[in-house]
Design a protein around this motif. Structure first.
Motif, PDB file in Angstrom:
ATOM      1  N   GLN A   1       0.828  -1.205   0.000  1.00 12.76           N
ATOM      2  CA  GLN A   1       0.000   0.000   0.000  1.00 12.76           C
ATOM      3  C   GLN A   1       0.864   1.259   0.000  1.00 12.76           C
ATOM      4  O   GLN A   1       0.502   2.278  -0.619  1.00 12.76           O
ATOM      5  CB  GLN A   1      -0.968  -0.008   1.192  1.00 12.76           C
ATOM      6  N   TYR A   2       2.022   1.206   0.651  1.00 13.22           N
ATOM      7  CA  TYR A   2       2.946   2.340   0.626  1.00 13.22           C
ATOM      8  C   TYR A   2       3.622   2.451  -0.742  1.00 13.22           C
ATOM      9  O   TYR A   2       3.892   3.561  -1.225  1.00 13.22           O
ATOM     10  CB  TYR A   2       4.009   2.184   1.705  1.00 13.22           C
ATOM     11  N   ASP A   3       3.929   1.314  -1.345  1.00 13.05           N
ATOM     12  CA  ASP A   3       4.507   1.343  -2.700  1.00 13.05           C
ATOM     13  C   ASP A   3       3.555   2.066  -3.650  1.00 13.05           C
ATOM     14  O   ASP A   3       3.968   2.945  -4.422  1.00 13.05           O
ATOM     15  CB  ASP A   3       4.757  -0.077  -3.214  1.00 13.05           C
ATOM     16  N   GLU A   4       2.291   1.698  -3.610  1.00 14.01           N
ATOM     17  CA  GLU A   4       1.303   2.323  -4.493  1.00 14.01           C
ATOM     18  C   GLU A   4       1.219   3.823  -4.225  1.00 14.01           C
ATOM     19  O   GLU A   4       1.120   4.631  -5.163  1.00 14.01           O
ATOM     20  CB  GLU A   4      -0.067   1.669  -4.287  1.00 14.01           C
ATOM     21  N   TYR A   5       1.243   4.189  -2.971  1.00 12.46           N
ATOM     22  CA  TYR A   5       1.129   5.605  -2.592  1.00 12.46           C
ATOM     23  C   TYR A   5       2.298   6.410  -3.153  1.00 12.46           C
ATOM     24  O   TYR A   5       2.100   7.448  -3.808  1.00 12.46           O
ATOM     25  CB  TYR A   5       1.087   5.692  -1.067  1.00 12.46           C
ATOM     26  N   PHE A   6       3.532   5.956  -2.938  1.00 11.36           N
ATOM     27  CA  PHE A   6       4.697   6.719  -3.379  1.00 11.36           C
ATOM     28  C   PHE A   6       4.946   6.605  -4.880  1.00 11.36           C
ATOM     29  O   PHE A   6       5.483   7.530  -5.492  1.00 11.36           O
ATOM     30  CB  PHE A   6       5.941   6.293  -2.598  1.00 11.36           C
ATOM     31  N   HIS A   7       4.571   5.504  -5.477  1.00  6.58           N
ATOM     32  CA  HIS A   7       4.811   5.337  -6.910  1.00  6.58           C
ATOM     33  C   HIS A   7       4.006   6.312  -7.759  1.00  6.58           C
ATOM     34  O   HIS A   7       4.286   6.463  -8.954  1.00  6.58           O
ATOM     35  CB  HIS A   7       4.503   3.899  -7.333  1.00  6.58           C
ATOM     36  N   GLN A   8       3.036   6.995  -7.152  1.00  7.28           N
ATOM     37  CA  GLN A   8       2.287   7.993  -7.897  1.00  7.28           C
ATOM     38  C   GLN A   8       3.187   9.132  -8.393  1.00  7.28           C
ATOM     39  O   GLN A   8       2.867   9.798  -9.379  1.00  7.28           O
ATOM     40  CB  GLN A   8       1.186   8.612  -7.019  1.00  7.28           C
ATOM     41  N   GLY A   9       4.329   9.331  -7.715  1.00  8.93           N
ATOM     42  CA  GLY A   9       5.236  10.406  -8.091  1.00  8.93           C
ATOM     43  C   GLY A   9       6.332   9.990  -9.043  1.00  8.93           C
ATOM     44  O   GLY A   9       7.269  10.766  -9.294  1.00  8.93           O
ATOM     45  N   PHE A  10       6.230   8.790  -9.603  1.00  7.62           N
ATOM     46  CA  PHE A  10       7.295   8.250 -10.441  1.00  7.62           C
ATOM     47  C   PHE A  10       6.702   7.491 -11.633  1.00  7.62           C
ATOM     48  O   PHE A  10       5.579   7.004 -11.581  1.00  7.62           O
ATOM     49  CB  PHE A  10       8.175   7.277  -9.637  1.00  7.62           C
ATOM     50  N   ASP A  11       7.503   7.388 -12.672  1.00 12.11           N
ATOM     51  CA  ASP A  11       7.156   6.526 -13.802  1.00 12.11           C
ATOM     52  C   ASP A  11       8.249   5.473 -13.895  1.00 12.11           C
ATOM     53  O   ASP A  11       9.302   5.685 -14.506  1.00 12.11           O
ATOM     54  CB  ASP A  11       7.079   7.335 -15.098  1.00 12.11           C
ATOM     55  N   LEU A  12       8.005   4.335 -13.250  1.00 12.15           N
ATOM     56  CA  LEU A  12       9.029   3.296 -13.147  1.00 12.15           C
ATOM     57  C   LEU A  12       9.380   2.673 -14.484  1.00 12.15           C
ATOM     58  O   LEU A  12      10.424   2.033 -14.619  1.00 12.15           O
ATOM     59  CB  LEU A  12       8.569   2.217 -12.162  1.00 12.15           C
TER      60      LEU A  12
ATOM     61  N   LYS B   1      10.406   4.184 -16.928  1.00 10.92           N
ATOM     62  CA  LYS B   1      11.494   4.971 -17.512  1.00 10.92           C
ATOM     63  C   LYS B   1      12.866   4.574 -16.992  1.00 10.92           C
ATOM     64  O   LYS B   1      13.880   5.140 -17.411  1.00 10.92           O
ATOM     65  CB  LYS B   1      11.269   6.466 -17.241  1.00 10.92           C
ATOM     66  N   ILE B   2      12.936   3.627 -16.102  1.00 11.76           N
ATOM     67  CA  ILE B   2      14.214   3.282 -15.507  1.00 11.76           C
ATOM     68  C   ILE B   2      15.115   2.538 -16.500  1.00 11.76           C
ATOM     69  O   ILE B   2      14.672   1.656 -17.238  1.00 11.76           O
ATOM     70  CB  ILE B   2      14.026   2.421 -14.233  1.00 11.76           C
ATOM     71  N   THR B   3      16.356   2.959 -16.545  1.00  5.27           N
ATOM     72  CA  THR B   3      17.401   2.235 -17.260  1.00  5.27           C
ATOM     73  C   THR B   3      18.631   2.263 -16.375  1.00  5.27           C
ATOM     74  O   THR B   3      18.836   3.202 -15.611  1.00  5.27           O
ATOM     75  CB  THR B   3      17.745   2.880 -18.624  1.00  5.27           C
ATOM     76  N   LEU B   4      19.443   1.233 -16.473  1.00  2.19           N
ATOM     77  CA  LEU B   4      20.675   1.198 -15.696  1.00  2.19           C
ATOM     78  C   LEU B   4      21.856   1.043 -16.636  1.00  2.19           C
ATOM     79  O   LEU B   4      21.800   0.241 -17.576  1.00  2.19           O
ATOM     80  CB  LEU B   4      20.663   0.022 -14.706  1.00  2.19           C
ATOM     81  N   PRO B   5      22.925   1.786 -16.410  1.00  2.00           N
ATOM     82  CA  PRO B   5      24.124   1.617 -17.246  1.00  2.00           C
ATOM     83  C   PRO B   5      24.646   0.191 -17.150  1.00  2.00           C
ATOM     84  O   PRO B   5      24.500  -0.470 -16.118  1.00  2.00           O
ATOM     85  CB  PRO B   5      25.118   2.622 -16.640  1.00  2.00           C
ATOM     86  N   SER B   6      25.258  -0.266 -18.225  1.00  5.58           N
ATOM     87  CA  SER B   6      25.770  -1.639 -18.248  1.00  5.58           C
ATOM     88  C   SER B   6      26.772  -1.870 -17.130  1.00  5.58           C
ATOM     89  O   SER B   6      26.841  -2.961 -16.545  1.00  5.58           O
ATOM     90  CB  SER B   6      26.407  -1.935 -19.601  1.00  5.58           C
TER      91      SER B   6
ATOM     92  N   GLU C   1      21.495   4.385  -5.876  1.00  7.72           N
ATOM     93  CA  GLU C   1      20.436   4.335  -6.892  1.00  7.72           C
ATOM     94  C   GLU C   1      19.714   5.683  -7.005  1.00  7.72           C
ATOM     95  O   GLU C   1      18.564   5.741  -7.453  1.00  7.72           O
ATOM     96  CB  GLU C   1      19.429   3.212  -6.613  1.00  7.72           C
ATOM     97  N   MET C   2      20.399   6.774  -6.654  1.00  7.39           N
ATOM     98  CA  MET C   2      19.790   8.090  -6.834  1.00  7.39           C
ATOM     99  C   MET C   2      19.698   8.458  -8.317  1.00  7.39           C
ATOM    100  O   MET C   2      18.807   9.210  -8.716  1.00  7.39           O
ATOM    101  CB  MET C   2      20.581   9.150  -6.068  1.00  7.39           C
ATOM    102  N   THR C   3      20.604   7.919  -9.137  1.00  9.84           N
ATOM    103  CA  THR C   3      20.489   8.149 -10.579  1.00  9.84           C
ATOM    104  C   THR C   3      19.152   7.627 -11.080  1.00  9.84           C
ATOM    105  O   THR C   3      18.425   8.307 -11.805  1.00  9.84           O
ATOM    106  CB  THR C   3      21.643   7.475 -11.336  1.00  9.84           C
ATOM    107  N   ALA C   4      18.811   6.397 -10.683  1.00 11.97           N
ATOM    108  CA  ALA C   4      17.530   5.812 -11.083  1.00 11.97           C
ATOM    109  C   ALA C   4      16.367   6.591 -10.471  1.00 11.97           C
ATOM    110  O   ALA C   4      15.330   6.795 -11.118  1.00 11.97           O
ATOM    111  CB  ALA C   4      17.472   4.350 -10.660  1.00 11.97           C
ATOM    112  N   PHE C   5      16.528   7.034  -9.245  1.00 13.16           N
ATOM    113  CA  PHE C   5      15.496   7.795  -8.541  1.00 13.16           C
ATOM    114  C   PHE C   5      15.127   9.061  -9.325  1.00 13.16           C
ATOM    115  O   PHE C   5      13.958   9.321  -9.599  1.00 13.16           O
ATOM    116  CB  PHE C   5      16.033   8.157  -7.157  1.00 13.16           C
ATOM    117  N   PHE C   6      16.142   9.840  -9.713  1.00 15.98           N
ATOM    118  CA  PHE C   6      15.874  11.058 -10.478  1.00 15.98           C
ATOM    119  C   PHE C   6      15.322  10.726 -11.863  1.00 15.98           C
ATOM    120  O   PHE C   6      14.493  11.459 -12.411  1.00 15.98           O
ATOM    121  CB  PHE C   6      17.145  11.889 -10.620  1.00 15.98           C
ATOM    122  N   GLN C   7      15.784   9.630 -12.411  1.00 11.15           N
ATOM    123  CA  GLN C   7      15.401   9.251 -13.767  1.00 11.15           C
ATOM    124  C   GLN C   7      13.905   9.009 -13.897  1.00 11.15           C
ATOM    125  O   GLN C   7      13.299   9.348 -14.923  1.00 11.15           O
ATOM    126  CB  GLN C   7      16.180   7.969 -14.127  1.00 11.15           C
ATOM    127  N   VAL C   8      13.304   8.439 -12.850  1.00  8.39           N
ATOM    128  CA  VAL C   8      11.885   8.066 -12.961  1.00  8.39           C
ATOM    129  C   VAL C   8      10.946   9.145 -12.419  1.00  8.39           C
ATOM    130  O   VAL C   8       9.732   8.930 -12.346  1.00  8.39           O
ATOM    131  CB  VAL C   8      11.621   6.710 -12.264  1.00  8.39           C
TER     132      VAL C   8
END
Length: 268
Positions: free
Chosen positions: A143-154, A156-161, A243-250
């Motif tokens: 339920q917390y995941d759903e609540y916070f995920h409203q502020g992100f588009d997961l 869009k995540i990519t990770l460098p090789s 994982e702040m790079t991913a955080f900002f990315q989404v």
């Protein structure tokens, strides 16, 4: 007003003091306490281990849990947890935190997995504030995941090789079955990063990191200007890319407004 005036120039960043002290200052504010207790009371009363049910309209909902804490329980628990994190810091001199699987302890003799070097006092301050925030904000559950995920588009995540390779190597070093790296796909790594570092509980403490970065002591508003500065400068300034790079990315243009609403109203 001068059309060339840049309002972001007035924002101080890269706070150099003790980050746990900043955390305690914010958590001691009645407004922040109320946000935490309101959210946990709402979310914990909607969750049971049985999972979702369907309401009369056929929509999936979390059923009310008759054993959920009362609002008074939330307030009492908050005060006890705040007192505890102000008085006690658990120190473990083991060099490998992964062997204990305990995120509530500090490991000053371990190696910073981000830099590959020993921890600096500044980095330890950041980690301590992150972990102590977890003790207050037990935002654990779907339920917390759903609540916070409203502020992100997961999506869009990519990770460098290089990052994917590092995660795979780390997993292999600590897996008892010693499965071959070929069996760990890139997609599995990305799913694990989302599950482990972009769940509700971890999003909240990365928001905490951002408020500390700007030296927030109370209920200051985190604005789009703060977000824009953090996107550009947080990682270079702090060398803390947990994982702040991913955080900002989404955090996308479409989700920015909701992100700002969440960081300002979720007891951070």
């Amino acid at each position: 007003m001068n059309p060339e005036y840049n309002h972001t120039e007035q924002i101080e960043k890269n706070y150099e003091g003790n980050e746990s002290a900043l955390l305690f200052s914010r958590l001691s504010r009645p407004e922040i306490k109320k946000q935490v207790c309101d959210l946990m009371f709402q979310m914990d009363s909607l969750y049971t281990d049985d999972g979702k049910e369907k309401d009369e309209n056929g929509k999936e909902v979390w059923p009310i849990d008759e054993f959920a804490p009362t609002y008074e329980d939330q307030e009492v628990g908050y005060d006890k947890r705040l007192q505890n994190i102000q008085e006690v810091t658990y120190i473990n001199f083991n060099k490998n935190p992964l062997e204990t699987h305990n995120s509530w302890e500090m490991f000053p003799h371990s190696i910073n997995p981000i830099t590959g070097q020993g921890w600096t006092s500044k980095e330890l301050s950041m980690v301590e504030a992150h972990e102590k925030g977890h003790n207050i904000r037990d935002y654990d559950g779907p339920q917390y995941d759903e609540y916070f995920h409203q502020g992100f588009d997961l999506s869009k995540i990519t990770l460098p090789s290089e990052r994917i390779k590092h995660i795979k190597e780390t997993w292999l070093r600590h897996r008892e079955d010693s499965k071959k790296s070929e069996e760990i796909t890139d997609e599995k790594v990305i799913r694990a990063v989302i599950k482990g570092n972009l769940n509700g509980m971890e999003i909240a403490e990365r928001m905490n990191q951002l408020k500390n970065y700007f030296g927030f002591e109370g209920t200051e508003e985190f604005t789009k200007a703060h977000l824009d500065i953090a996107r550009e400068h947080y990682i270079p300034d702090t060398a803390m890319d947990n994982e702040m790079t991913a955080f900002f990315q989404v955090i996308t243009p479409e989700t920015e407004d909701k992100f700002l609403e969440l960081i300002n109203n979720s007891g951070i």
